[in-house]
Structure formats: C-alpha cells, structure tokens
Write a protein that holds these residues in place. Structure first.
Motif, PDB file in Angstrom:
ATOM      1  N   ILE A 164       0.841  -1.200   0.000  1.00  0.00           N
ATOM      2  CA  ILE A 164       0.000   0.000   0.000  1.00  0.00           C
ATOM      3  C   ILE A 164       0.876   1.249   0.000  1.00  0.00           C
ATOM      4  CG2 ILE A 164      -1.591   1.374   1.417  1.00  0.00           C
ATOM      5  CD1 ILE A 164      -2.895  -1.254   2.289  1.00  0.00           C
ATOM      6  N   ALA A 165       1.919   1.222   0.825  1.00  0.00           N
ATOM      7  CA  ALA A 165       2.786   2.392   0.948  1.00  0.00           C
ATOM      8  C   ALA A 165       3.532   2.697  -0.342  1.00  0.00           C
ATOM      9  CB  ALA A 165       3.782   2.190   2.084  1.00  0.00           C
ATOM     10  N   THR A 166       3.779   1.674  -1.164  1.00  0.00           N
ATOM     11  CA  THR A 166       4.513   1.868  -2.425  1.00  0.00           C
ATOM     12  C   THR A 166       3.576   1.795  -3.632  1.00  0.00           C
ATOM     13  OG1 THR A 166       5.035  -0.513  -2.489  1.00  0.00           O
ATOM     14  CG2 THR A 166       6.648   0.955  -1.468  1.00  0.00           C
ATOM     15  N   MET A 196      -6.359   6.353  -3.750  1.00  0.00           N
ATOM     16  CA  MET A 196      -5.260   5.519  -4.171  1.00  0.00           C
ATOM     17  C   MET A 196      -4.354   5.251  -2.983  1.00  0.00           C
ATOM     18  SD  MET A 196      -6.099   4.966  -7.232  1.00  0.00           S
ATOM     19  CE  MET A 196      -4.645   4.102  -7.763  1.00  0.00           C
ATOM     20  N   GLY A 197      -3.300   4.457  -3.261  1.00  0.00           N
ATOM     21  CA  GLY A 197      -2.394   4.098  -2.193  1.00  0.00           C
ATOM     22  C   GLY A 197      -1.338   5.153  -1.964  1.00  0.00           C
ATOM     23  N   GLY A 198      -0.201   4.723  -1.456  1.00  0.00           N
ATOM     24  CA  GLY A 198       0.863   5.656  -1.150  1.00  0.00           C
ATOM     25  C   GLY A 198       1.107   5.755   0.343  1.00  0.00           C
ATOM     26  N   VAL A 199       2.077   6.564   0.690  1.00  0.00           N
ATOM     27  CA  VAL A 199       2.468   6.715   2.091  1.00  0.00           C
ATOM     28  C   VAL A 199       1.314   7.228   2.935  1.00  0.00           C
ATOM     29  CG1 VAL A 199       3.968   8.025   3.639  1.00  0.00           C
ATOM     30  CG2 VAL A 199       4.916   7.007   1.569  1.00  0.00           C
ATOM     31  N   ARG A 200       0.573   8.228   2.423  1.00  0.00           N
ATOM     32  CA  ARG A 200      -0.542   8.784   3.195  1.00  0.00           C
ATOM     33  C   ARG A 200      -1.619   7.731   3.457  1.00  0.00           C
ATOM     34  NH1 ARG A 200      -3.009  13.726   4.016  1.00  0.00           N
ATOM     35  NH2 ARG A 200      -0.884  14.456   4.340  1.00  0.00           N
ATOM     36  N   ALA A 201      -1.938   6.922   2.434  1.00  0.00           N
ATOM     37  CA  ALA A 201      -2.954   5.878   2.607  1.00  0.00           C
ATOM     38  C   ALA A 201      -2.516   4.868   3.653  1.00  0.00           C
ATOM     39  CB  ALA A 201      -3.218   5.179   1.267  1.00  0.00           C
ATOM     40  N   ALA A 202      -1.250   4.455   3.604  1.00  0.00           N
ATOM     41  CA  ALA A 202      -0.740   3.498   4.585  1.00  0.00           C
ATOM     42  C   ALA A 202      -0.802   4.088   5.985  1.00  0.00           C
ATOM     43  CB  ALA A 202       0.695   3.103   4.241  1.00  0.00           C
ATOM     44  N   GLN A 230       9.815   5.673   8.068  1.00  0.00           N
ATOM     45  CA  GLN A 230       9.844   7.006   8.665  1.00  0.00           C
ATOM     46  C   GLN A 230       8.891   7.953   7.954  1.00  0.00           C
ATOM     47  OE1 GLN A 230      11.487   7.813  11.530  1.00  0.00           O
ATOM     48  NE2 GLN A 230      10.155   9.611  11.321  1.00  0.00           N
ATOM     49  N   ARG A 231       8.796   7.823   6.616  1.00  0.00           N
ATOM     50  CA  ARG A 231       7.855   8.660   5.876  1.00  0.00           C
ATOM     51  C   ARG A 231       6.420   8.370   6.294  1.00  0.00           C
ATOM     52  NH1 ARG A 231       9.071   6.929   0.169  1.00  0.00           N
ATOM     53  NH2 ARG A 231       7.257   8.215  -0.334  1.00  0.00           N
ATOM     54  N   ILE A 232       6.113   7.103   6.542  1.00  0.00           N
ATOM     55  CA  ILE A 232       4.771   6.739   6.988  1.00  0.00           C
ATOM     56  C   ILE A 232       4.511   7.303   8.377  1.00  0.00           C
ATOM     57  CG2 ILE A 232       3.279   4.816   7.670  1.00  0.00           C
ATOM     58  CD1 ILE A 232       4.579   3.164   5.460  1.00  0.00           C
ATOM     59  N   VAL A 233       5.466   7.137   9.287  1.00  0.00           N
ATOM     60  CA  VAL A 233       5.314   7.646  10.654  1.00  0.00           C
ATOM     61  C   VAL A 233       5.108   9.162  10.645  1.00  0.00           C
ATOM     62  CG1 VAL A 233       6.509   8.000  12.851  1.00  0.00           C
ATOM     63  CG2 VAL A 233       6.575   5.761  11.745  1.00  0.00           C
ATOM     64  N   ASP A 234       5.832   9.848   9.759  1.00  0.00           N
ATOM     65  CA  ASP A 234       5.695  11.299   9.666  1.00  0.00           C
ATOM     66  C   ASP A 234       4.292  11.719   9.237  1.00  0.00           C
ATOM     67  OD1 ASP A 234       8.309  11.623  10.421  1.00  0.00           O
ATOM     68  OD2 ASP A 234       9.084  11.878   8.380  1.00  0.00           O
ATOM     69  N   GLU A 235       3.620  10.846   8.471  1.00  0.00           N
ATOM     70  CA  GLU A 235       2.267  11.152   7.999  1.00  0.00           C
ATOM     71  C   GLU A 235       1.194  10.764   9.007  1.00  0.00           C
ATOM     72  OE1 GLU A 235       1.081  12.670   5.460  1.00  0.00           O
ATOM     73  OE2 GLU A 235       2.837  12.963   4.188  1.00  0.00           O
TER      74      GLU A 235
END
Length: 335
Positions: A164-166, A196-202, A230-235
């Motif tokens: 999901i994150a990618t 859609m997916g991506g870091v924000r969705a995850a 870390q990008r996910i945690v930041d979001e």
C-alpha cells in the motif's frame, strides 16, 4: 439545534431524514456511500430543538428542488457539468468532472465491501495475492480497510502495508478485471477510484489499528525499509498530535465528544495534551474535568486507546468536512 440555516446542507439533510420515517430513511441510506452515511448520521445525532417551522422549511425546499430535478434530463452530462461548475467553480470542477463522468460509466463493486462486516471481507480476500489485497484496501473507506487489515495474519498484513505504501496506481484494465470478479461475487455498486495508495494511505490505515498492531507493523516496516517507515510515521496523526492543531479546531472537537469519552482518553495522556483541551473549555468545565480525572480509578489501557481513537475519528471526520486542517502548526508554508 443551535441554528438552522438554508446554507447548512448537512442539517437540512438530517432534518429531512428524520422527517421521512424509519423505513423511508433506511431506504435512502441504502443508496448513500459509507462516508455520506457517516456525515448525515452524525448530523442527525446532533439535532436538537428542531421547530415545526424548521421542518416545514426543509420539506418545502426539498419539494421545490425535487420539482426542478424532475424537469431536467437525469444523467445528462451537460447537467452534471453545470451543477459541478456552479458548486465548485471552474478550476475545482474541471479536475473532477471527467473522472466523475468516466466513473459513472465504469461502476464497480469495490465500494460494496464498505457495507460488509470486516470479518467477511477479510475471509473473502485473504487468499488473494497481497498486491490484489492492497489494491482493494486502498479503494475502501480508511476505517473499514484498517479493520480488515487487522484481521489478516501478521506476515500477510505486513506485506500488504508495504505494498500500500509503495502503491502507485493500477492499470484500468486490471481494475476492471478485479471489478468484474467482485461484481460476480457481490453484485455491488460503484467504487471510488480517486482513493489511491501511497504513504498517506498506509499512514491513515495504520492510524485506525490498535496500538499493538500499529507498533508491530511500523517495526516490521523499519526492518524492511527504514526510510519508507519514517515517511509513513511522519504522515501518521496520533492523539498526542492534537496539541499541534489550532485552538479553534480543539473547540470544534470538544463540541462533538462527550465528557465521559474525553475523561477516559485524557486519563493516559501527557499533561500537555490535557492542558490543550482544558484551555479550550470554560473555567467551570475545565475544573469539573480535572476533578473527574483525579477521582477516576485505574482504567485498562485498551479503554484509553479506544477513547483516544474515537476522538481522532471525530477530528478526521471534521477535517475531511473542511472544518479545519490536521496539519501541524508550523508545518504550513506561506507564499
């Protein structure tokens, strides 16, 4: 109801639904998306002191709008373009019209999964390839997708979150093929292709998970891809981050949260978080809350986490409705 204004569309919808009777209202709800049900249902729950004149005004407005609607060609592309442009303005409407018209021609059944209990959805998709599961989950409402994710076994769950994150999108032909399969199984309704997916969705999905599952998923992601983790945690936006939003936003949240839930949520919160809420209450209300917290006995951490997540859901709902932004103060750029 503090005020009933012709411009307050949610209140008007809520009054209309309350006036229809249980059977008719239930039939209307069947045709709304999960998000629309949440918004209208929340507005219904907050109604109070609705006068007869309020009801008469809403019903008369509805009758006039229904008469106008019946006079147009339902489903007309020109009508849809005109309504969206009038409501959103040329710039905002231009980016949505084509997607909406295209989606209306390619209705699919993914959204139907929002109406099925999480256990059934998990059972339905758990044997599929992780990429297919990820594709389905990014098209679901975030809370429903998170509930399904939590029911998957840990190894599969971690794999799906990573995908999901990618996730960068899906080919239309592949989405149509997946849609056909779901339609055969569910005879469902149209999906929201814009999610859609991506870091924000995850990050949004993980936010809805229990703290233990959340920690496990993040830890696994750190092992696989530290930068992505870390990008996910930041979001991610957690309860303690509420100290970083505007005071006016805290005040709006307080109007939607009952005292019992707030007291439990603050039981395990840092002093800074408690002060943030109390500063945005009247002196008397803050003093009563402080006394309740002092008098409160031990509470299971699971109850505290549940209360905090319920308040976060209120915050996200209000933010999605445009009431305020969950962006942290100091993060915004000015031009």
């Amino acid at each position: 109801m503090a005020s009933t204004s012709p411009d307050n569309h949610l209140q008007r919808c809520a009054i209309l639904m309350m006036s229809l009777g249980e059977d008719a209202a239930a039939e209307v709800f069947r045709h709304l998306s999960a998000r629309e049900v949440q918004l209208v249902g929340g507005a219904m729950a907050t109604l109070s002191q609705v006068t007869r004149s309020d009801v008469d005004k809403v019903l008369e407005d509805f009758r006039q709008e229904a008469d106008q609607f019946m006079a147009v060609t339902v489903g007309s592309d020109d009508y849809i373009r005109s309504v969206l442009t009038k409501a959103l303005g040329n710039d905002r409407a231009a980016g949505l019209i084509e997607d909406i018209l295209e989606a209306s021609d390619n209705a699919n059944g993914i959204d139907a999964l929002n109406w099925i209990d999480a256990n059934s959805v998990a059972e339905l998709i758990s044997d599929e390839h992780p990429q297919i599961i990820a594709t389905i989950l990014v098209h679901l409402e975030r809370d429903r997708a998170s509930a399904v994710l939590a029911l998957l076994d840990e190894r599969l769950r971690n794999d799906v979150v990573l995908r999901i994150a990618t996730f960068g999108g899906v080919q239309p032909s592949a989405l149509h093929e997946l849609t056909d399969v779901l339609n055969d199984m569910l005879s469902g309704q149209g999906a929201k292709r814009s999610k859609m997916g991506g870091v924000r969705a995850a990050a949004e999905l993980i936010n809805y998970m229990s703290s233990s599952d959340e920690d496990a998923v993040v830890a696994n992601l750190r092992e696989l891809d530290p930068d992505l983790a870390q990008r996910i945690v930041d979001e991610m936006f957690v309860f303690d981050n509420l100290v970083e939003i505007e005071p006016s936003a805290i005040q709006l949240i307080l109007k939607e949260v009952d005292t019992a839930t707030l007291t439990i949520a603050l039981k395990g919160a840092p002093e800074e978080v408690r002060d943030t809420f109390m500063k945005n209450m009247s002196n008397r209300a803050a003093e009563m809350l402080r006394e309740d917290l002092e008098a409160q006995g031990p509470i299971r951490m699971s109850r505290v986490e549940e209360a905090q997540k319920s308040i976060l859901q209120v915050a996200r709902r209000l933010a999605e409705a445009g009431q305020f932004s969950l962006s942290r103060r100091g993060d915004d750029e000015y031009v």
